[in-house]
Design an enzyme around this catalytic site. Structure first.
Site, PDB file in Angstrom:
ATOM      1  N   SER A  35       7.883 -15.366  25.866  1.00 23.11           N
ATOM      2  CA  SER A  35       7.098 -15.356  24.626  1.00 23.11           C
ATOM      3  C   SER A  35       6.102 -14.208  24.702  1.00 23.11           C
ATOM      4  CB  SER A  35       6.391 -16.697  24.404  1.00 23.11           C
ATOM      5  OG  SER A  35       5.728 -17.127  25.569  1.00 23.11           O
ATOM      6  N   GLU A  60       2.546 -12.594  23.024  1.00 24.69           N
ATOM      7  CA  GLU A  60       1.349 -12.946  22.230  1.00 24.69           C
ATOM      8  C   GLU A  60       0.770 -11.716  21.538  1.00 24.69           C
ATOM      9  OE1 GLU A  60      -1.500 -15.692  24.028  1.00 24.69           O
ATOM     10  OE2 GLU A  60      -3.099 -14.337  23.386  1.00 24.69           O
ATOM     11  N   TYR A  91      -5.930 -17.038  17.298  1.00 24.77           N
ATOM     12  CA  TYR A  91      -6.793 -17.537  16.219  1.00 24.77           C
ATOM     13  C   TYR A  91      -8.226 -17.268  16.650  1.00 24.77           C
ATOM     14  CZ  TYR A  91      -8.076 -21.003  12.591  1.00 24.77           C
ATOM     15  OH  TYR A  91      -8.550 -21.644  11.481  1.00 24.77           O
ATOM     16  N   ALA A 121     -12.256 -17.081  17.226  1.00 25.47           N
ATOM     17  CA  ALA A 121     -13.246 -18.136  17.432  1.00 25.47           C
ATOM     18  C   ALA A 121     -13.795 -18.629  16.099  1.00 25.47           C
ATOM     19  CB  ALA A 121     -14.382 -17.600  18.303  1.00 25.47           C
ATOM     20  N   HIS A 165      -1.669 -19.803  17.060  1.00 26.37           N
ATOM     21  CA  HIS A 165      -2.670 -20.502  17.861  1.00 26.37           C
ATOM     22  C   HIS A 165      -3.598 -21.185  16.859  1.00 26.37           C
ATOM     23  CE1 HIS A 165      -2.338 -17.757  21.651  1.00 26.37           C
ATOM     24  NE2 HIS A 165      -1.184 -17.840  21.017  1.00 26.37           N
ATOM     25  N   ASP A 207     -12.754 -20.225  21.801  1.00 26.77           N
ATOM     26  CA  ASP A 207     -13.993 -19.743  22.403  1.00 26.77           C
ATOM     27  C   ASP A 207     -15.070 -19.698  21.343  1.00 26.77           C
ATOM     28  OD1 ASP A 207     -13.609 -19.375  25.126  1.00 26.77           O
ATOM     29  OD2 ASP A 207     -12.398 -17.588  24.749  1.00 26.77           O
ATOM     30  N   PHE A 242     -12.317  -8.165  29.639  1.00 29.70           N
ATOM     31  CA  PHE A 242     -11.567  -9.389  29.305  1.00 29.70           C
ATOM     32  C   PHE A 242     -11.702 -10.425  30.405  1.00 29.70           C
ATOM     33  CE2 PHE A 242      -7.937  -7.600  26.460  1.00 29.70           C
ATOM     34  CZ  PHE A 242      -8.837  -7.478  25.431  1.00 29.70           C
ATOM     35  N   HIS A 283       4.873 -15.757  29.615  1.00 33.03           N
ATOM     36  CA  HIS A 283       4.196 -15.534  28.324  1.00 33.03           C
ATOM     37  C   HIS A 283       3.348 -14.265  28.480  1.00 33.03           C
ATOM     38  CE1 HIS A 283       2.078 -16.659  24.566  1.00 33.03           C
ATOM     39  NE2 HIS A 283       0.976 -16.259  25.167  1.00 33.03           N
TER      40      HIS A 283
HETATM   41  P1  FAD Z   1     -10.104 -27.452  26.588  1.00 34.52           P
HETATM   42  O1  FAD Z   1      -8.826 -27.804  27.248  1.00 34.52           O
HETATM   43  O2  FAD Z   1     -10.596 -28.374  25.548  1.00 34.52           O
HETATM   44  O3  FAD Z   1     -11.250 -27.281  27.656  1.00 34.52           O
HETATM   45  C1  FAD Z   1     -11.215 -26.287  28.647  1.00 34.52           C
HETATM   46  C2  FAD Z   1     -11.999 -26.777  29.849  1.00 34.52           C
HETATM   47  O4  FAD Z   1     -13.332 -27.125  29.452  1.00 34.52           O
HETATM   48  C3  FAD Z   1     -11.396 -28.032  30.432  1.00 34.52           C
HETATM   49  O5  FAD Z   1     -10.352 -27.717  31.333  1.00 34.52           O
HETATM   50  C4  FAD Z   1     -12.600 -28.644  31.088  1.00 34.52           C
HETATM   51  O6  FAD Z   1     -12.815 -28.015  32.333  1.00 34.52           O
HETATM   52  C5  FAD Z   1     -13.722 -28.304  30.128  1.00 34.52           C
HETATM   53  N1  FAD Z   1     -13.922 -29.420  29.168  1.00 34.52           N
HETATM   54  C6  FAD Z   1     -13.206 -29.681  28.030  1.00 34.52           C
HETATM   55  N2  FAD Z   1     -13.674 -30.795  27.428  1.00 34.52           N
HETATM   56  C7  FAD Z   1     -14.688 -31.253  28.190  1.00 34.52           C
HETATM   57  C8  FAD Z   1     -15.579 -32.355  28.095  1.00 34.52           C
HETATM   58  N3  FAD Z   1     -15.488 -33.230  27.074  1.00 34.52           N
HETATM   59  N4  FAD Z   1     -16.512 -32.505  29.069  1.00 34.52           N
HETATM   60  C9  FAD Z   1     -16.609 -31.633  30.106  1.00 34.52           C
HETATM   61  N5  FAD Z   1     -15.793 -30.563  30.254  1.00 34.52           N
HETATM   62  C10 FAD Z   1     -14.851 -30.367  29.309  1.00 34.52           C
HETATM   63  N6  FAD Z   1      -9.229 -18.600  22.474  1.00 34.52           N
HETATM   64  C11 FAD Z   1      -9.366 -18.368  21.147  1.00 34.52           C
HETATM   65  O7  FAD Z   1     -10.503 -18.379  20.637  1.00 34.52           O
HETATM   66  N7  FAD Z   1      -8.283 -18.087  20.342  1.00 34.52           N
HETATM   67  C12 FAD Z   1      -7.014 -18.071  20.835  1.00 34.52           C
HETATM   68  O8  FAD Z   1      -6.061 -17.831  20.089  1.00 34.52           O
HETATM   69  C13 FAD Z   1      -6.827 -18.321  22.238  1.00 34.52           C
HETATM   70  N8  FAD Z   1      -5.582 -18.338  22.772  1.00 34.52           N
HETATM   71  C14 FAD Z   1      -5.425 -18.674  24.110  1.00 34.52           C
HETATM   72  C15 FAD Z   1      -4.121 -18.781  24.627  1.00 34.52           C
HETATM   73  C16 FAD Z   1      -3.923 -19.146  25.953  1.00 34.52           C
HETATM   74  C17 FAD Z   1      -2.506 -19.270  26.487  1.00 34.52           C
HETATM   75  C18 FAD Z   1      -5.059 -19.383  26.797  1.00 34.52           C
HETATM   76  C19 FAD Z   1      -4.848 -19.744  28.247  1.00 34.52           C
HETATM   77  C20 FAD Z   1      -6.341 -19.277  26.293  1.00 34.52           C
HETATM   78  C21 FAD Z   1      -6.544 -18.952  24.941  1.00 34.52           C
HETATM   79  N9  FAD Z   1      -7.823 -18.876  24.366  1.00 34.52           N
HETATM   80  C22 FAD Z   1      -7.983 -18.598  23.032  1.00 34.52           C
HETATM   81  C23 FAD Z   1      -9.020 -19.122  25.190  1.00 34.52           C
HETATM   82  C24 FAD Z   1      -9.465 -20.600  25.102  1.00 34.52           C
HETATM   83  O9  FAD Z   1      -9.818 -20.932  23.784  1.00 34.52           O
HETATM   84  C25 FAD Z   1     -10.683 -20.722  26.024  1.00 34.52           C
HETATM   85  O10 FAD Z   1     -10.277 -20.620  27.358  1.00 34.52           O
HETATM   86  C26 FAD Z   1     -11.547 -21.942  25.779  1.00 34.52           C
HETATM   87  O11 FAD Z   1     -12.772 -21.744  26.482  1.00 34.52           O
HETATM   88  C27 FAD Z   1     -10.926 -23.239  26.269  1.00 34.52           C
HETATM   89  O12 FAD Z   1      -9.901 -23.633  25.471  1.00 34.52           O
HETATM   90  P2  FAD Z   1      -8.954 -24.860  25.904  1.00 34.52           P
HETATM   91  O13 FAD Z   1      -8.023 -25.101  24.805  1.00 34.52           O
HETATM   92  O14 FAD Z   1      -8.410 -24.656  27.251  1.00 34.52           O
HETATM   93  O15 FAD Z   1     -10.063 -26.011  25.939  1.00 34.52           O
END
Ligand code: FAD
Length: 282
Positions: free
Chosen positions: A4, A6, A38, A40, A65, A97, A204, A254
């Protein structure tokens, strides 16, 4: 091997015009899907939807996303319906983020919550990918709690995991082993970031908490005045990383393409990944 690629939604008319060409060049490797980030707090809502639509219009399977960000549940559901209507069959579900001033409130809108919202809205109509962190998420209290949140996303209905990029294969192997031991049974696909520009890469990595091994930092730094040599070095390093991962049986790769095709293409060619010769642009 599930490939895939991105993209991010281009910000300029030239970027928009060029992206389809990039996608066409990468399409010769017959990816399972392209994905489109997508911004922030939903800042690229239209840009993401527009990019997804244009790729779909050209017959390319595309996964938007999606993050909770600034959207409420109803807005998320409306966007999901829009995507389903357009032919989307896979979404990468993230927390996103958000700005640091949101503080701990941002955890209320984590990716697990998003997976639950999407699953309860459309059942199994979509494949859901979630993010995983071989180098541990920078906000995680511990590696164990990071894994616990990952498991919660999978238990909530995610079908697969795509990881943040990393440069030490052992970080991935350790992560995969711990995930399997925790009962996570869905495919874990490593995220691969080609190395093409020193300053951008360092920025980054700092932003997303990816670990830059000292040897790699030093080697790239030595090439900072010679972009061409850096790119050749980067292609070599990332090809070796991918080969190690393939040898260890990963289900896919990916690529974070940054909307460029050159380095990703060279890496895929080095790996002798099957390509469609009829679509060769080189
Ligand atoms: P989550 O899984 O919700 O949380 C990440 C971590 O935060 C958890 O593993 C945990 O350690 C902690 N956490 C979560 N909930 C709690 C809680 N309730 N209490 C305490 N700790 C907690 N960002 C963007 O803005 N746009 C994108 O399109 C984008 N694409 C991405 C694609 C990939 C493949 C990856 C790996 C990252 C991407 N990101 C993107 C970055 C991502 O949004 C950030 O890393 C963000 O900080 C965490 O997202 P997540 O979905 O892993 O969050």
């Amino acid at each position: 091997m599930r490939l895939s690629f991105e993209f991010f939604p281009p910000r300029t008319p030239q970027g928009r015009a060029g992206l389809l060409g990039v996608a066409e060049r990468l399409n010769r490797f017959r990816p399972a899907f392209f994905s489109v980030t997508y911004g922030a707090n939903g800042s690229t809502r239209e840009g993401t939807a527009d990019t997804v639509q244009r790729l779909l219009d050209h017959g390319m399977a595309t996964a938007p996303h999606l993050s909770m960000g600034g959207d409420d549940e109803e807005q998320i559901q409306a966007l999901v319906d829009e995507y389903l209507g357009a032919g989307v069959r896979r979404i990468v579900a993230l927390r996103g983020d958000s700005s640091s001033d949101v503080g701990s409130a941002r955890f209320l809108n984590n990716a697990e919550a998003l997976v639950r919202v999407i699953r309860s809205h459309c059942g199994d109509a979509l494949q859901l990918e979630v993010a995983g962190y071989p180098d541990v998420h920078p906000e995680a209290a511990s590696p164990a709690s990071d894994l616990e949140f990952l498991k919660r996303k999978v238990d909530a209905g995610a079908n697969g995991i795509i990881t943040q990029y990393f440069y030490h294969p052992y970080a991935f192997f350790d992560f995969r082993r711990r995930a399997e031991a925790a009962g996570i049974g869905v495919p874990i696909v490593p995220g691969i970031m080609p190395l093409t520009n020193f300053a951008r890469f360092v920025r980054f990595s700092k932003d997303c908490g990816a670990d830059v091994p000292r040897w790699l930092y030093k080697r790239l730094e030595a090439y900072r005045e010679d972009e061409r040599a850096l790119q050749e070095f980067g292609i070599d390093v990332v090809t070796r990383l991918c080969q190690d991962l393939i040898d260890a049986g990963v289900p896919g790769l990916h690529f974070y393409t940054l909307n460029r095709w050159g380095a990703t293409t060279r890496i895929c060619e080095n790996l002798r990944l099957p390509a469609d010769p009829a679509a060769d642009h080189s």
